[in-house]
Design a protein around this motif. Structure first.
Motif, PDB file in Angstrom:
ATOM      1  N   VAL A   1     -48.805  14.050  37.973  1.00 22.08           N
ATOM      2  CA  VAL A   1     -49.064  13.990  39.420  1.00 22.08           C
ATOM      3  C   VAL A   1     -48.191  15.003  40.147  1.00 22.08           C
ATOM      4  N   THR A   2     -46.917  15.076  39.743  1.00 23.07           N
ATOM      5  CA  THR A   2     -45.987  15.961  40.465  1.00 23.07           C
ATOM      6  C   THR A   2     -45.218  16.846  39.482  1.00 23.07           C
ATOM      7  N   PRO A   3     -45.927  17.802  38.857  1.00 22.04           N
ATOM      8  CA  PRO A   3     -45.249  18.622  37.840  1.00 22.04           C
ATOM      9  C   PRO A   3     -44.017  19.356  38.360  1.00 22.04           C
ATOM     10  N   PHE A   4     -44.080  19.808  39.625  1.00 20.93           N
ATOM     11  CA  PHE A   4     -42.933  20.583  40.119  1.00 20.93           C
ATOM     12  C   PHE A   4     -41.709  19.693  40.330  1.00 20.93           C
ATOM     13  N   LEU A   5     -41.913  18.564  41.000  1.00 19.45           N
ATOM     14  CA  LEU A   5     -40.785  17.649  41.209  1.00 19.45           C
ATOM     15  C   LEU A   5     -40.256  17.145  39.870  1.00 19.45           C
ATOM     16  N   ASN A   6     -41.160  16.949  38.911  1.00 18.24           N
ATOM     17  CA  ASN A   6     -40.708  16.520  37.584  1.00 18.24           C
ATOM     18  C   ASN A   6     -39.781  17.568  36.973  1.00 18.24           C
ATOM     19  N   SER A   7     -40.151  18.850  37.166  1.00 19.18           N
ATOM     20  CA  SER A   7     -39.317  19.898  36.568  1.00 19.18           C
ATOM     21  C   SER A   7     -37.924  19.906  37.196  1.00 19.18           C
ATOM     22  N   LEU A   8     -37.848  19.558  38.484  1.00 18.12           N
ATOM     23  CA  LEU A   8     -36.523  19.476  39.116  1.00 18.12           C
ATOM     24  C   LEU A   8     -35.778  18.251  38.604  1.00 18.12           C
ATOM     25  N   GLU A   9     -36.471  17.109  38.626  1.00 14.44           N
ATOM     26  CA  GLU A   9     -35.843  15.853  38.209  1.00 14.44           C
ATOM     27  C   GLU A   9     -35.319  15.964  36.771  1.00 14.44           C
ATOM     28  N   ASN A  10     -36.100  16.617  35.920  1.00 14.92           N
ATOM     29  CA  ASN A  10     -35.732  16.657  34.501  1.00 14.92           C
ATOM     30  C   ASN A  10     -34.855  17.853  34.128  1.00 14.92           C
ATOM     31  N   ASP A  11     -34.458  18.627  35.117  1.00 14.16           N
ATOM     32  CA  ASP A  11     -33.545  19.748  34.855  1.00 14.16           C
ATOM     33  C   ASP A  11     -32.146  19.143  34.696  1.00 14.16           C
ATOM     34  N   ASN A  12     -31.751  18.914  33.459  1.00 15.40           N
ATOM     35  CA  ASN A  12     -30.490  18.167  33.293  1.00 15.40           C
ATOM     36  C   ASN A  12     -29.243  19.024  33.429  1.00 15.40           C
ATOM     37  N   LYS A  13     -29.429  20.251  33.846  1.00 18.23           N
ATOM     38  CA  LYS A  13     -28.253  21.086  34.138  1.00 18.23           C
ATOM     39  C   LYS A  13     -28.037  21.190  35.646  1.00 18.23           C
ATOM     40  N   GLN A  14     -29.084  21.628  36.337  1.00 22.30           N
ATOM     41  CA  GLN A  14     -28.898  21.956  37.760  1.00 22.30           C
ATOM     42  C   GLN A  14     -29.204  20.802  38.703  1.00 22.30           C
ATOM     43  N   THR A  15     -29.712  19.691  38.161  1.00 21.35           N
ATOM     44  CA  THR A  15     -30.062  18.578  39.053  1.00 21.35           C
ATOM     45  C   THR A  15     -29.316  17.305  38.703  1.00 21.35           C
ATOM     46  N   LEU A  16     -28.786  16.671  39.733  1.00 21.94           N
ATOM     47  CA  LEU A  16     -28.241  15.325  39.598  1.00 21.94           C
ATOM     48  C   LEU A  16     -29.283  14.404  40.220  1.00 21.94           C
ATOM     49  N   ALA A  17     -30.038  13.697  39.372  1.00 30.13           N
ATOM     50  CA  ALA A  17     -31.135  12.862  39.887  1.00 30.13           C
ATOM     51  C   ALA A  17     -30.828  11.394  39.621  1.00 30.13           C
ATOM     52  N   PHE A  18     -31.290  10.542  40.517  1.00 33.68           N
ATOM     53  CA  PHE A  18     -30.985   9.102  40.406  1.00 33.68           C
ATOM     54  C   PHE A  18     -32.260   8.321  40.112  1.00 33.68           C
ATOM     55  N   ASP A  19     -32.204   7.470  39.110  1.00 34.29           N
ATOM     56  CA  ASP A  19     -33.424   6.687  38.822  1.00 34.29           C
ATOM     57  C   ASP A  19     -33.303   5.213  39.224  1.00 34.29           C
ATOM     58  N   ASN A  20     -32.172   4.840  39.815  1.00 30.37           N
ATOM     59  CA  ASN A  20     -32.046   3.480  40.357  1.00 30.37           C
ATOM     60  C   ASN A  20     -31.637   3.556  41.824  1.00 30.37           C
ATOM     61  N   PHE A  21     -32.340   4.395  42.537  1.00 33.51           N
ATOM     62  CA  PHE A  21     -32.022   4.610  43.946  1.00 33.51           C
ATOM     63  C   PHE A  21     -33.124   3.963  44.783  1.00 33.51           C
ATOM     64  N   PHE A  22     -32.715   3.185  45.789  1.00 34.86           N
ATOM     65  CA  PHE A  22     -33.682   2.403  46.574  1.00 34.86           C
ATOM     66  C   PHE A  22     -33.691   2.831  48.039  1.00 34.86           C
ATOM     67  N   HIS A  23     -34.864   2.768  48.633  1.00 37.41           N
ATOM     68  CA  HIS A  23     -34.897   2.928  50.091  1.00 37.41           C
ATOM     69  C   HIS A  23     -34.446   1.604  50.700  1.00 37.41           C
ATOM     70  N   GLU A  24     -33.961   1.652  51.916  1.00 36.41           N
ATOM     71  CA  GLU A  24     -33.452   0.429  52.552  1.00 36.41           C
ATOM     72  C   GLU A  24     -33.977   0.293  53.968  1.00 36.41           C
ATOM     73  N   VAL A  25     -35.156   0.854  54.216  1.00 36.71           N
ATOM     74  CA  VAL A  25     -35.651   0.897  55.589  1.00 36.71           C
ATOM     75  C   VAL A  25     -36.182  -0.451  56.056  1.00 36.71           C
ATOM     76  N   GLY A  26     -36.205  -0.629  57.369  1.00 35.30           N
ATOM     77  CA  GLY A  26     -36.851  -1.772  57.989  1.00 35.30           C
ATOM     78  C   GLY A  26     -38.097  -1.274  58.696  1.00 35.30           C
ATOM     79  N   GLN A  27     -38.357  -1.832  59.877  1.00 36.03           N
ATOM     80  CA  GLN A  27     -39.581  -1.461  60.584  1.00 36.03           C
ATOM     81  C   GLN A  27     -39.573  -0.023  61.073  1.00 36.03           C
ATOM     82  N   GLY A  28     -38.401   0.587  61.149  1.00 38.60           N
ATOM     83  CA  GLY A  28     -38.325   1.963  61.658  1.00 38.60           C
ATOM     84  C   GLY A  28     -38.701   3.004  60.617  1.00 38.60           C
ATOM     85  N   LYS A  29     -39.064   2.575  59.443  1.00 33.27           N
ATOM     86  CA  LYS A  29     -39.521   3.423  58.337  1.00 33.27           C
ATOM     87  C   LYS A  29     -38.892   4.820  58.286  1.00 33.27           C
TER      88      LYS A  29
END
Ligand code: GP9
Ligand code: MN
Length: 688
Positions: A277-305
């Motif tokens: 679905v998102t090949p480009f974002l995947n390439s950034l996420e999976n770049d284990n040298k230049q990217t620090l990516a989080f896989d347990n990161f949550f949004h915390e929004v309320g009604q103000g989205k």
């Protein structure tokens, strides 16, 4: 015939029919549109009786009016008012899984200026039942008035009318006592608005909310700097020192913030018909040298989205329990936010780019208070650009930013708010060339298509940034602002994710609130996927530390995600939370490993859970106090100059930035100046 006429003019029968129909509509909404979590026969009984009191009270006014036609008009207006309240809540609930508050109405009217198709898309076929009785009623009224003949109808005695009002009051007190018996302290502990609706009904909720709003207003009027004591105590003791190996790793670089609209973590690495679905974002996420990516990161929004996400990420404080902080308080609150901090501490120029109108979420006012020097809103983009609902298409928006971006002095802190991946995920085959999912739920099915589009937009934007040399000198902070698939649609999504929809529950909904967060730093070599838990509130301290700015003196409620002292409990806006081992939802604890409900007492983790719950509630309420009482006006960190919103004016920005270039002469650091006073626009790949 006479009997029929008599029945038609019998006031008791009219009152009974109108009330019964309204009751039925309310029950329809309770069962079909809201999910109120009703459990057990007592709660069902309360649910069934709760529309009676307020309906009788409102509709009963009709009995006081002597003249028949006037009485009918009064009844019609009461019915219309009550139906409007009901229906507004139905529509609002479909989008926000929440009920309308006075504050959200005030904010919503501002917000809806920017919405074109979306509210419409929230309507459903069965909505006709909310309006059918009123339409018939209106038809009868028109007929009666067209006839012009006075119709005789025996008025009821005033004592009977009063008796009905008393009956309504009595019913309400029975309703309230039954509710209090079933759920003690219902009105004091309002951590969940759906409880009030479930027990007392929508009208009572609306009145209750009005009283609360009035209370907040008066609290604010009496605020003083003393209120800061507890807040400072909390943020100081909660401070997490930076990890030296990450501190300042992006110092001096441009910061490019990319706000991925409605983008959830499950899209990353997802495939549809064998295609990513998102090949480009995947390439950034999976770049284990230049990217620090989080896989347990949550949004915390309320009604103000979106605006809640922006607020958390840039001010380090939570959004409000109801409505949007941007629209409710943003015009006059004092902030110590990212653009101002980066400008004052490290000389950053700041700008936001967004393809929607500037008034949406009150941004045109709030950004000035955040210290943004530039806000390129819809008016800066080609007016002929295609607009799908919330703003011009991302590909066009990002391409056109170049003409403005290249005149900003570097280093800059820039935020790109994308918008095409927004519910109702409008697609066509021309722009959205990707297979839809086949769940039968169009929201779910088209979501992957607009997400794919967003991914392509970014690839093209990055191609330009690389060609123009900006890429190498920048740090990218990329995040999803909140869910794109609301809880009510998750079951339809489940199968596409290989999950069983029949066992899907609240726990699964909570886990779906993961969104991406990545820091992509070209040239950095120590990246990799980070598994620690965190949320949007933690981003500002993390960002500042990466830039080599200690956040110690600022009032921020999150902690640096890389700090050894980082607090991994993620607070949701309703007081629930997720932590690495447990998920706490409405007072029930789930084990993250099994997804099963557990008994904290039996597991001997009761005190641990209680402590976390207490801290979550404390952080949320201190943040609310800070914002609602506008306490930052009493607190200025050392060497920080309070933001003066008067300094900013978002008209003719290019002219102003060109003037700065000229005034800086050979010292100008803008891309345009660096390129020998030539535009870099030609380096942008053609839009595909
Ligand atoms: C509109 C966009 C959408 O400008 O930011 O806001 P949201 O509806 O996601 O809060
Ligand atoms: Mn959003």
């Amino acid at each position: 015939m006479n009997r029929v006429k008599k029945a038609f003019t019998n006031r008791w029968l009219i009152l009974f029919t109108a009330s019964l129909l309204f009751w039925a509509k309310t029950i329809l909404a309770y069962y079909v549109d809201f999910s109120l979590g009703v459990e057990g026969s007592v709660q069902y009984f309360i649910l069934w009786i709760n529309p009676i009191a307020t309906t009788l009270l409102l509709f009963g006014v009709f009995l006081y009016v002597k003249k028949f036609k006037s009485a009918l008009i009064v009844l019609f207006l009461m019915d219309l008012l009550n139906t409007l309240i009901l229906y507004l809540n139905v529509i609002f609930y479909r989008e926000f899984t929440d009920f309308v508050t006075i504050k959200s109405i005030l904010g919503f009217s501002k917000v809806s200026q920017g919405i074109s198709g979306s509210s419409f898309a929230l309507m459903k076929a069965h909505d006709i039942f909310y309006w059918a009785d009123l339409l018939i009623f209106l038809g009868i009224l028109i007929y009666l008035f067209a006839k012009r003949k006075e119709i005789t109808s025996k008025p009821v005695k005033k004592t009977f009318a009063v008796a009905i009002s008393c009956l309504a009051a009595l019913t309400f007190s029975v309703n309230l006592s039954l509710s209090e018996a079933n759920r003690p302290q219902l009105l004091q502990r309002t951590f969940d608005r759906s409880y009030i609706v479930k027990y007392l009904g929508l009208d009572a909720f609306t009145v209750y909310d009005g009283i609360k709003t009035e209370q907040t207003n008066s609290i604010r009027a009496h605020a003083s700097s003393n209120g800061l004591t507890d807040i400072l105590k909390y943020t100081k003791s909660h401070y997490a020192a930076p990890d030296p190996s990450k501190y300042g790793i992006a110092k001096g670089k441009n910061i490019i913030v990319i706000h991925l609209e409605s983008f959830q973590q499950f899209l990353i690495n997802m495939k549809v018909d064998g295609q990513e679905v998102t090949p480009f974002l995947n390439s950034l996420e999976n770049d284990n040298k230049q990217t620090l990516a989080f896989d347990n990161f949550f949004h915390e929004v309320g009604q103000g989205k979106t605006s809640d996400a922006e607020n958390m990420l840039e001010t380090g404080t939570f959004g409000l329990p109801q409505g949007s902080l941007f629209t409710q308080l943003g015009s006059d609150n004092t902030f110590q936010a990212a653009p101002a901090i980066l400008n004052q501490e490290a000389g950053y120029t700041s700008a936001v780019f967004h393809g929607n109108v500037g008034s949406f979420w009150n941004r045109d006012h709030v950004y000035k208070n955040l210290g943004y020097q530039n806000f390129f809103d819809r008016s800066y983009f080609n007016q002929a650009d295609e607009n799908l609902g919330y703003g011009i298409l991302d590909k066009e928006m990002l391409k056109e930013t170049v003409g403005h971006l290249e005149h900003l002095q570097q280093p800059f802190y820039t935020k790109f708010l994308t918008v095409t991946n927004h519910t109702p995920y409008l697609t066509d085959d021309k722009h959205f060339n990707f297979p839809a999912l086949k769940t039968g739920n169009s929201t779910v099915d088209d979501y992957v298509r607009t997400a794919h589009y967003l991914d392509e937009s970014l690839r093209q934007f990055f191609d330009y940034l690389k060609a123009s040399g900006v890429y190498q000198n920048s740090m990218f902070m990329i995040y999803g602002d909140h869910f794109g698939i609301s809880d009510s649609n998750n079951k339809d999504l489940a199968a596409a994710l290989g999950k069983d929809p029949t066992t899907w529950d609240k726990f699964d909904d909570a886990q779906m609130q993961r969104v991406p967060l990545m820091f992509h730093i070209p040239g950095y070599t120590n990246g990799g996927i980070q598994h620690q838990y965190g949320g949007e509130i933690d981003v500002l301290p993390t960002l500042l530390h990466l830039m080599g700015i200690d956040n110690k003196k600022y009032i921020q409620f999150g902690t640096d995600l890389f700090s050894p002292q980082h607090d991994q409990t993620v607070a949701f806006r309703n007081g629930d939370f997720v932590s690495p081992n447990y998920t706490e939802l409405g007072g029930e604890t789930y084990d993250n490993k099994t997804g099963e409900k557990i008994d904290p007492k039996a597991m001997k983790i009761e005190s641990e859970i209680d402590k976390e719950q207490k801290q979550v509630k404390q952080a949320l309420s201190l943040s609310d106090k800070l914002n609602q009482e506008n306490l930052l006006r009493f607190y200025t960190p050392e060497d920080f100059t309070p933001v003066d919103p008067q300094k900013y004016d978002y008209h003719d920005l290019d002219k102003k930035n060109t003037a700065i270039e000229q005034q800086q002469g050979s010292k100008s650091t803008s891309l345009y100046s660096k390129n020998g006073n030539k535009t870099t626009a030609a380096l942008y790949p053609p839009i595909q």
